[in-house]
Write an enzyme that holds these catalytic residues in place. Structure first.
Site, PDB file in Angstrom:
ATOM      1  N   GLY A 288       0.395  -1.124  -0.062  1.00 57.17           N
ATOM      2  CA  GLY A 288       0.315   0.223   0.192  1.00 57.17           C
ATOM      3  C   GLY A 288       0.828   1.291   0.234  1.00 57.17           C
ATOM      4  O   GLY A 288       1.327   1.722  -0.783  1.00 57.17           O
TER       5      GLY A 288
ATOM      6  N   CYS B 298      13.090   5.450  -3.862  1.00 54.58           N
ATOM      7  CA  CYS B 298      11.818   4.594  -5.331  1.00 54.58           C
ATOM      8  C   CYS B 298      12.657   4.447  -6.672  1.00 54.58           C
ATOM      9  O   CYS B 298      11.910   4.783  -7.505  1.00 54.58           O
ATOM     10  CB  CYS B 298      10.646   5.738  -5.458  1.00 54.58           C
ATOM     11  SG  CYS B 298       9.922   5.572  -3.761  1.00 54.58           S
TER      12      CYS B 298
END
Length: 237
Positions: free
Chosen positions: A173, A191
């Site tokens: 999530g 990321c």
């Protein structure tokens, strides 16, 4: 269709334990779907939304590049952090104290069957929550998650996202930085995106600390509105 979502706040919990718990709920929903189809019964699968804070941990998505973790195993031990390669999308991310991590384990057939819409709704939930604190958060084209000052040299990420879905059942999530120690982000390329800063809600508001329970309440409120869900809070027995 079942729009009831059981919300469970796990408090501060080890990443591996939380992951295994997620997996058990994910399997429970999948097994229920198989049984429903085999017996030609109505789709009445359960939905869950887990909230948790993790001790310091780095996780790498299935398509991620380990070189985006910039420190050795020895240094991980030194800073009190762990590392896991996991089965979500996305690259590397960090979880730690002061960060709200949310794991919706949903059967999207109870809501809508569109993964892109699902991700956009999770982003919108965070955007609406941050707007209540006077922040103009937004999406950054081609990059998941929620950002501030997109399109400027000061662009910075405040919420990371990465999900897994199978037969329209979701897991993993989002991770919203509320009172996070941003120093831990220096040990990775967040990321896998170079040259982009990371921030947290308390830094943006110029506060030492923001009430986590209040932020969770706002996130759940917007989640319920966006997904047209009825939330049931699990209480300890």
């Amino acid at each position: 269709m079942n729009n009831l979502v059981q919300v469970e706040d796990l408090g501060r919990k080890n990443y591996k334990e939380s992951w295994e718990y997620q997996e058990s709920l994910f399997k429970k929903i999948l097994d229920c779907k198989v049984k429903n189809r085999r017996e030609s019964t109505d789709n009445n699968t359960p939905n869950y939304f887990l909230l948790v804070e993790h001790p310091h941990v780095y996780t790498l998505g299935k398509s991620g590049d380990l070189s985006n973790l910039l420190i050795s195993k020895e240094k991980l031990n030194e800073i009190g952090a762990t590392y896991y390669k996991i089965n979500r999308g996305g690259d590397i991310t960090y979880h730690g104290p002061g960060q709200i991590v949310g794991y919706p384990v949903l059967d999207l057939e109870n809501f809508f069957t569109d993964i892109h819409k699902y991700l956009r709704f999770l982003e919108e939930m965070v955007i609406l929550t941050l707007s209540e604190y006077g922040l103009k958060a937004e999406r950054s084209e081609g990059e998941t998650g929620v950002w501030l000052d997109v399109g400027t040299p000061f662009a910075r990420k405040i919420c990371a996202m990465g999900v897994r879905a199978s037969r329209w059942v979701t897991m993993h999530g989002f991770a919203l930085n509320v009172n996070s120690d941003l120093g831990y982000f220096d040990y990775m390329i967040p990321c896998g995106i170079k040259g982009k800063a990371v921030t947290s809600l308390n830094v943006e508001l110029g506060k030492a600390e923001v009430n986590l329970a209040e932020v969770k309440e706002k996130l759940l409120k917007h989640f319920a509105q966006l997904f047209e869900a009825e939330l049931h809070q699990k209480t300890e027995v």
